[in-house]
Scaffold this motif. Structure first.
Motif, PDB file in Angstrom:
ATOM      1  N   SER A  24      -8.010   2.421  -6.764  1.00 17.71           N
ATOM      2  CA  SER A  24      -6.826   1.819  -6.160  1.00 17.71           C
ATOM      3  C   SER A  24      -6.307   2.659  -5.004  1.00 17.71           C
ATOM      4  O   SER A  24      -6.573   3.862  -4.921  1.00 17.71           O
ATOM      5  CB  SER A  24      -5.711   1.643  -7.200  1.00 17.71           C
ATOM      6  N   ILE A  25      -5.569   2.004  -4.132  1.00 13.17           N
ATOM      7  CA  ILE A  25      -4.881   2.669  -3.031  1.00 13.17           C
ATOM      8  C   ILE A  25      -3.446   2.174  -2.997  1.00 13.17           C
ATOM      9  O   ILE A  25      -3.193   0.961  -3.074  1.00 13.17           O
ATOM     10  CB  ILE A  25      -5.558   2.372  -1.671  1.00 13.17           C
ATOM     11  N   ILE A  68      -4.818   7.695  -3.231  1.00 15.04           N
ATOM     12  CA  ILE A  68      -6.114   7.083  -3.501  1.00 15.04           C
ATOM     13  C   ILE A  68      -6.578   7.526  -4.884  1.00 15.04           C
ATOM     14  O   ILE A  68      -6.861   8.712  -5.102  1.00 15.04           O
ATOM     15  CB  ILE A  68      -7.148   7.512  -2.439  1.00 15.04           C
ATOM     16  N   LYS A  69      -6.615   6.597  -5.804  1.00 15.70           N
ATOM     17  CA  LYS A  69      -7.060   6.913  -7.162  1.00 15.70           C
ATOM     18  C   LYS A  69      -8.537   6.556  -7.301  1.00 15.70           C
ATOM     19  O   LYS A  69      -8.960   5.448  -6.977  1.00 15.70           O
ATOM     20  CB  LYS A  69      -6.227   6.151  -8.194  1.00 15.70           C
ATOM     21  N   LYS A 117      -4.024  12.520  -2.487  1.00 16.18           N
ATOM     22  CA  LYS A 117      -2.721  12.116  -1.965  1.00 16.18           C
ATOM     23  C   LYS A 117      -2.537  12.644  -0.557  1.00 16.18           C
ATOM     24  O   LYS A 117      -2.564  13.851  -0.321  1.00 16.18           O
ATOM     25  CB  LYS A 117      -1.592  12.625  -2.860  1.00 16.18           C
ATOM     26  N   LEU A 118      -2.347  11.723   0.386  1.00 17.11           N
ATOM     27  CA  LEU A 118      -2.017  12.079   1.755  1.00 17.11           C
ATOM     28  C   LEU A 118      -0.500  12.095   1.853  1.00 17.11           C
ATOM     29  O   LEU A 118       0.155  11.064   1.668  1.00 17.11           O
ATOM     30  CB  LEU A 118      -2.602  11.069   2.749  1.00 17.11           C
ATOM     31  N   HIS A 119       0.042  13.251   2.106  1.00 16.36           N
ATOM     32  CA  HIS A 119       1.492  13.417   2.057  1.00 16.36           C
ATOM     33  C   HIS A 119       2.170  12.790   3.277  1.00 16.36           C
ATOM     34  O   HIS A 119       1.537  12.437   4.267  1.00 16.36           O
ATOM     35  CB  HIS A 119       1.839  14.898   1.926  1.00 16.36           C
ATOM     36  N   THR A 120       3.499  12.697   3.169  1.00 19.46           N
ATOM     37  CA  THR A 120       4.276  12.127   4.266  1.00 19.46           C
ATOM     38  C   THR A 120       4.091  12.939   5.547  1.00 19.46           C
ATOM     39  O   THR A 120       4.019  14.165   5.461  1.00 19.46           O
ATOM     40  CB  THR A 120       5.767  12.039   3.863  1.00 19.46           C
ATOM     41  N   GLN A 121       4.024  12.316   6.654  1.00 23.51           N
ATOM     42  CA  GLN A 121       3.742  10.918   6.887  1.00 23.51           C
ATOM     43  C   GLN A 121       2.228  10.800   7.061  1.00 23.51           C
ATOM     44  O   GLN A 121       1.667  11.441   7.949  1.00 23.51           O
ATOM     45  CB  GLN A 121       4.475  10.409   8.117  1.00 23.51           C
ATOM     46  N   PHE A 122       1.615   9.991   6.206  1.00 20.35           N
ATOM     47  CA  PHE A 122       0.163  10.021   6.066  1.00 20.35           C
ATOM     48  C   PHE A 122      -0.574   9.629   7.336  1.00 20.35           C
ATOM     49  O   PHE A 122      -1.723  10.018   7.545  1.00 20.35           O
ATOM     50  CB  PHE A 122      -0.291   9.120   4.911  1.00 20.35           C
TER      51      PHE A 122
END
Length: 329
Positions: free
Chosen positions: A152-153, A243-244, A251-256
């Motif tokens: 999942s995303i 992204i699982k 995990k792309l942190h803020t702001q991805f």
């Protein structure tokens, strides 16, 4: 084909907010020159020229487009005008880096891509996230299959702006609204990782101008993967991408969508956070890539391909249909 060390002379068409950021980073790229800028008023073009050290300022766009000294043109107009000015540039043999979205619909994108092919001129959508080190790193990590299949995303992009019908962001006639402006980033994230979805469900809310104020989307894939995506101009959101996978989470942190950090968590819960040493705003990566394509005589990017841009717009067309959004111009 240009020589390998040829200094690329750039022109900026429409020096607005995004163009100021682009210009700042362009000045950091080796063998690159901001040669000219064009605005609808000479006064604004002259001001931009003085700020960023351009050689020439024009008070209309066609003078820039026909300037024989310009190698490449960055188009930063409101979305509605992307198609027309891109085609004008291509017909005048100017390489085009056009801000995202490439156009308002797939039919317009088709015409742009066909024109680029017929003229044999480089055209690329300026979706800068695709070229950022952290994003390329994530794509390579997934390609290597380190965490197995993507399950999942979840990706969002939201910020608050006080409603003002007179500004571009809320003007439907200029392509305003959340979907085309910022919703494209979560959609891009899902598409670049999972590809074209097999099913799209979406709902949206709207401003009184008819521009969408928010959009929520669910993309489903035959392999069981799902992408939950959202955009809004009504509130600040984390603006992250998670992204699982079968054997871990990224995990792309803020702001991805901008230069940022990434946390990798494996199946045992061990976390590793990577920071990327980016000392610019991040636009320099797409500029350097574009320059190399131009020097090599290429007419299409292997990263932001014409097929990808076409499919991306096709997906947004489907989302627009789902939420009842259409543009007439």
């Amino acid at each position: 084909m240009l020589s390998r060390n040829k200094k690329i002379k750039w022109g900026i068409l429409a020096p607005g907010r995004i163009a100021t950021k682009f210009a700042q980073d362009l000045l950091t790229v080796k063998d690159t020159e901001l040669y000219a800028v064009a605005s609808r008023t000479l006064e604004k073009a002259e001001e931009f020229k003085e700020t960023y050290g351009a050689k020439v300022a024009y008070g209309n766009y066609m003078d820039l487009i026909t300037d024989p000294n310009v190698d490449a043109i960055y188009i930063a107009t409101p979305h509605t005008f992307h198609k027309a000015y891109s085609i004008d540039c291509l017909l005048n043999k100017k390489a085009v880096l056009c801000e995202k979205p490439l156009a308002l619909n797939s039919a317009d994108v088709d015409v742009m891509l066909q024109t680029a092919k017929q003229e044999g001129v480089l055209l690329m959508e300026a979706l800068w996230t695709a070229f950022l080190p952290h994003y390329q790193d994530v794509l390579n990590f997934l390609e290597e299959g380190n965490y197995g299949k993507v399950v999942s995303i979840d990706a969002d992009f939201g910020f608050y702006r006080e409603f003002d019908a007179s500004t571009r962001l809320f003007d439907k006639q200029l392509g305003g609204g959340s979907l085309l402006d910022i919703g494209i980033y979560p959609i891009f994230c899902a598409m670049s990782i999972l590809g074209k979805p097999d099913d799209i469900q979406a709902n949206g809310t709207f401003f009184e101008t008819g521009a969408d104020s928010s959009c929520n989307m669910i993309f489903s894939y035959k392999n069981g993967a799902v992408a939950r995506l959202s955009s809004t101009l009504k509130e600040e959101t984390p603006t992250e991408a998670t992204i699982k996978c079968e054997k871990g989470t990224i995990k792309l942190h803020t702001q991805f969508h901008r230069p940022t950090s990434v946390t990798f968590t494996d199946a045992d819960g061990k976390q590793t956070t990577k920071d990327y040493d980016v000392n610019t705003l991040g636009y320099n990566f797409e500029i350097a890539h574009f320059n190399e394509l131009l020097r090599s005589g290429k007419t299409e990017s292997p990263i932001m391909t014409h097929k990808f841009s076409h499919q991306l717009m096709g997906i947004m067309d489907k989302v627009k249909e789902e939420i009842g959004l259409s543009y007439c111009y």
